[in-house]
Design an enzyme around this catalytic site. Structure first.
Site, PDB file in Angstrom:
ATOM      1  CG  HIS A   1      37.344  13.111  29.273  1.00  0.00           C
ATOM      2  ND1 HIS A   1      36.861  12.078  28.513  1.00  0.00           N
ATOM      3  CD2 HIS A   1      36.284  13.902  29.556  1.00  0.00           C
ATOM      4  CE1 HIS A   1      35.562  12.217  28.341  1.00  0.00           C
ATOM      5  NE2 HIS A   1      35.182  13.321  28.950  1.00  0.00           N
TER       6      HIS A   1
ATOM      7  CG  ASP B   1      31.233  20.232  25.417  1.00  0.00           C
ATOM      8  OD1 ASP B   1      30.318  19.812  24.704  1.00  0.00           O
ATOM      9  OD2 ASP B   1      32.109  19.486  25.898  1.00  0.00           O
TER      10      ASP B   1
HETATM   11  O1  PAF Z   1      31.068  18.189  29.835  1.00  0.00           O
HETATM   12  C1  PAF Z   1      30.645  17.266  30.557  1.00  0.00           C
HETATM   13  O2  PAF Z   1      31.120  16.145  30.527  1.00  0.00           O
HETATM   14  C2  PAF Z   1      29.487  17.553  31.518  1.00  0.00           C
HETATM   15  O3  PAF Z   1      28.562  18.422  30.946  1.00  0.00           O
HETATM   16  C3  PAF Z   1      29.942  18.073  32.889  1.00  0.00           C
HETATM   17  C4  PAF Z   1      30.603  19.429  32.791  1.00  0.00           C
HETATM   18  C5  PAF Z   1      30.898  17.074  33.528  1.00  0.00           C
HETATM   19  C6  PAF Z   1      28.721  18.226  33.819  1.00  0.00           C
HETATM   20  O4  PAF Z   1      28.072  17.005  34.019  1.00  0.00           O
END
Ligand code: PAF
Length: 287
Positions: free
Chosen positions: A37, A150
């Site tokens: 993140h 993802d």
């Molecule tokens: O990837 C994620 O953490 C979630 O799918 C997101 C994009 C924040 C949507 O809730």
């Protein structure tokens, strides 16, 4: 750093930011922030004047049988991480604030949502698209940042943004990995020591298949078989949910490995579901 809890407060803070900042970047997350993140936050920080992070464990993307209740939550640590990476605003709403009035509208991207993870999680991407659409409307960012781990999620969001004419640029940032290759995920915390020991086999299997494709262009089912065999041997605690070779844009299965493709997989270790993928973008024949 501003911390907001309601859509109203957020819109107010953003209207100020829109007056003063040239570019606004949004990093949507579900919290339990890790280096993956933070790499998105850093990318936003270096590309935008104002950086916002949303932290919301979105219930509508979890099926009733999934891990919504146990999904890791670490609000204090998340706020500290955001502060130390120079985030300007963190939005941490409650479920009531986001969905309190009830919603009759959902966003569904056909086809792309029905393959790969969509086969075992048929309602997942409807929840993801709906919350991302809401966040894009609340923040109206110039750029929004997502992790390439993802791959399917990013493809679907790009398509939603293009189909619905959202004025935002979607930026996919490279997967951040542990030293042994395991893709970072908040769910890695659930793995037992033995599962954690076996989990790097996912990325090794993908890398080996990528090299074999670049070397000899086997038919796609052959490359998939190699991945499955490797996992059966090196990660016996895992149950393979899928291994697919797909077109990078349409996400349709490919039969040959002559053109660009994505190898993607999902493996369950007990209740923990891990995903990973690799782009094989410019296959080359051995000289
Ligand atoms: O990837 C994620 O953490 C979630 O799918 C997101 C994009 C924040 C949507 O809730």
């Amino acid at each position: 750093m501003i911390v907001t809890h309601t859509i109203g407060e957020t819109r107010e803070a953003l209207s100020q930011a829109h007056r003063t900042a040239k570019t606004i970047g949004l990093v949507p997350t579900m919290g339990a922030l890790h280096s993956g993140h933070m790499s998105l936050v850093d990318a936003a920080r270096s590309g935008c004047d104002f950086v916002a992070v949303s932290i919301f464990v979105n219930p509508t993307q979890f099926a009733p049988s999934e891990d919504l209740d146990t999904y890791p939550r670490a609000p204090e640590a998340d706020l500290n991480a955001c502060e130390s990476h120079g985030v300007d605003l963190v939005f941490m709403p409650s479920v009531e604030d986001v969905y309190g009035q009830g919603a009759l509208t959902q966003v569904w991207v056909e086809e792309l949502s029905e393959t790969l993870c969509g086969r075992s999680r048929p309602t997942h991407f409807r929840g993801v698209c709906t919350i991302v659409a809401k966040l894009l409307n609340i923040f109206q960012p110039h750029r929004a940042y997502f992790g390439a781990k993802d791959y399917q999620q990013v493809s679907i969001i790009r398509r939603m943004v293009s189909d619905l004419s959202f004025p935002v640029e979607i930026i996919a940032c490279p997967t951040v990995r542990e030293a042994d290759g395991l893709a970072m995920s908040s769910r890695n915390a659930y793995l037992s020591p033995e599962e954690r020991r076996q989990a790097p086999a996912l990325s090794v299997a993908l890398q080996r298949a990528k090299e074999s494709i670049r070397r000899s262009h086997p038919p796609a089912p052959h490359a998939i078989r190699e991945i499955r065999d490797y996992l059966a041997h090196e990660a016996p605690a895992g149950t393979i949910e899928y291994v697919q070779a797909v077109d990078p844009d349409t996400l349709r299965d490919v039969e040959t490995t002559e053109g660009p493709l994505v190898l993607a997989l999902a493996v369950r270790f007990g209740h923990t579901r891990l995903i990973d993928n690799v782009l094989v973008d410019a296959p080359q024949r051995a000289p």
